[in-house]
Design a protein around this motif. Structure first.
Motif, PDB file in Angstrom:
ATOM      1  N   GLN A 265      54.192  31.114  17.992  1.00  0.00           N
ATOM      2  CA  GLN A 265      55.442  31.344  18.024  1.00  0.00           C
ATOM      3  C   GLN A 265      56.007  32.404  17.410  1.00  0.00           C
ATOM      4  O   GLN A 265      57.153  33.052  17.316  1.00  0.00           O
ATOM      5  CB  GLN A 265      56.227  29.697  17.145  1.00  0.00           C
ATOM      6  N   ASN A 266      55.144  33.286  16.813  1.00  0.00           N
ATOM      7  CA  ASN A 266      55.357  34.595  16.171  1.00  0.00           C
ATOM      8  C   ASN A 266      55.504  35.765  17.231  1.00  0.00           C
ATOM      9  O   ASN A 266      56.046  36.919  16.863  1.00  0.00           O
ATOM     10  CB  ASN A 266      54.048  35.028  15.353  1.00  0.00           C
TER      11      ASN A 266
ATOM     12  N   ASP B 136      53.428  28.722  22.336  1.00  0.00           N
ATOM     13  CA  ASP B 136      53.828  27.774  21.502  1.00  0.00           C
ATOM     14  C   ASP B 136      55.153  27.041  21.962  1.00  0.00           C
ATOM     15  O   ASP B 136      55.895  28.127  21.839  1.00  0.00           O
ATOM     16  CB  ASP B 136      53.659  28.364  19.991  1.00  0.00           C
ATOM     17  N   PRO B 137      55.491  26.049  22.097  1.00  0.00           N
ATOM     18  CA  PRO B 137      56.722  25.254  22.430  1.00  0.00           C
ATOM     19  C   PRO B 137      57.511  25.802  21.572  1.00  0.00           C
ATOM     20  O   PRO B 137      58.906  25.843  21.787  1.00  0.00           O
ATOM     21  CB  PRO B 137      56.784  24.086  22.505  1.00  0.00           C
ATOM     22  N   ASN B 138      57.533  26.226  20.068  1.00  0.00           N
ATOM     23  CA  ASN B 138      58.410  26.413  19.210  1.00  0.00           C
ATOM     24  C   ASN B 138      58.697  27.986  19.218  1.00  0.00           C
ATOM     25  O   ASN B 138      59.532  28.336  18.490  1.00  0.00           O
ATOM     26  CB  ASN B 138      57.947  26.082  17.939  1.00  0.00           C
ATOM     27  N   ASN B 139      58.151  28.839  20.002  1.00  0.00           N
ATOM     28  CA  ASN B 139      58.531  30.075  20.288  1.00  0.00           C
ATOM     29  C   ASN B 139      59.993  30.209  20.581  1.00  0.00           C
ATOM     30  O   ASN B 139      60.479  29.628  21.401  1.00  0.00           O
ATOM     31  CB  ASN B 139      57.509  30.748  21.166  1.00  0.00           C
ATOM     32  N   SER B 140      60.508  31.117  19.739  1.00  0.00           N
ATOM     33  CA  SER B 140      61.948  31.199  20.007  1.00  0.00           C
ATOM     34  C   SER B 140      62.475  32.341  21.260  1.00  0.00           C
ATOM     35  O   SER B 140      63.759  32.556  21.907  1.00  0.00           O
ATOM     36  CB  SER B 140      62.790  31.676  18.593  1.00  0.00           C
TER      37      SER B 140
ATOM     38  N   GLU C 235      58.958  31.671  26.838  1.00  0.00           N
ATOM     39  CA  GLU C 235      58.329  30.326  27.185  1.00  0.00           C
ATOM     40  C   GLU C 235      57.547  30.288  28.482  1.00  0.00           C
ATOM     41  O   GLU C 235      57.807  31.219  29.501  1.00  0.00           O
ATOM     42  CB  GLU C 235      59.570  29.303  27.220  1.00  0.00           C
TER      43      GLU C 235
ATOM     44  N   LYS D 109      63.489  32.644  26.824  1.00  0.00           N
ATOM     45  CA  LYS D 109      64.331  31.188  26.750  1.00  0.00           C
ATOM     46  C   LYS D 109      65.754  31.746  27.678  1.00  0.00           C
ATOM     47  O   LYS D 109      66.389  32.408  27.417  1.00  0.00           O
ATOM     48  CB  LYS D 109      64.421  31.014  25.260  1.00  0.00           C
TER      49      LYS D 109
END
Length: 125
Positions: A59-60, A89-93, A96, A105
């Motif tokens: 996510q970084n 990582d699905p939490n990446n802002s 994707e 995103k």
């Protein structure tokens, strides 16, 4: 800027970037931090080792370019020609993965398509 034995890093346009991958594993995970700083870009300036087929981005990692704010280059495009798949990582802002294609995103325009992607290019709505 510095080298930890597995990767070389540089600081460009507010990003600590992985500029070179020295590991020759089939699957390479890009580190979360180096030298006490968060790594937030993956834009290699040199070709990845031939053995590298898959990348894992946490996510970084918010940029795949070197110097986004100054019109930087998309490092995986030029230097990741053997890459088949990128896991994000699905939490990446920011980026994707959708059916193997990397998007920013909330965008329907591909950001990066791995050169050796083995599926048909998907349509994203």
């Amino acid at each position: 800027m510095f080298d930890d034995g597995n990767f070389c890093y540089e600081y460009v346009d507010s990003h600590l970037n992985v500029a070179k991958v020295k590991r020759s594993d089939k699957i390479v995970t890009i580190p979360y931090s180096a030298g006490g700083f968060v790594v937030n870009a993956f834009s290699p300036t040199q070709p990845l080792p031939d053995a590298v087929e898959e990348l894992v981005l946490g996510q970084n990692i918010i940029a795949l370019t070197n110097g986004e704010g100054i019109g930087g280059t998309l490092g995986p495009e030029a230097n990741g020609t053997k890459v088949v798949k990128i896991h994000i990582d699905p939490n990446n802002s920011k980026p994707e993965n959708y059916e193997g294609v990397i998007y920013k995103k909330n965008s329907s325009v591909p950001y990066f398509i791995p050169h050796r992607l083995s599926t048909d290019c998907p349509q994203r709505g």
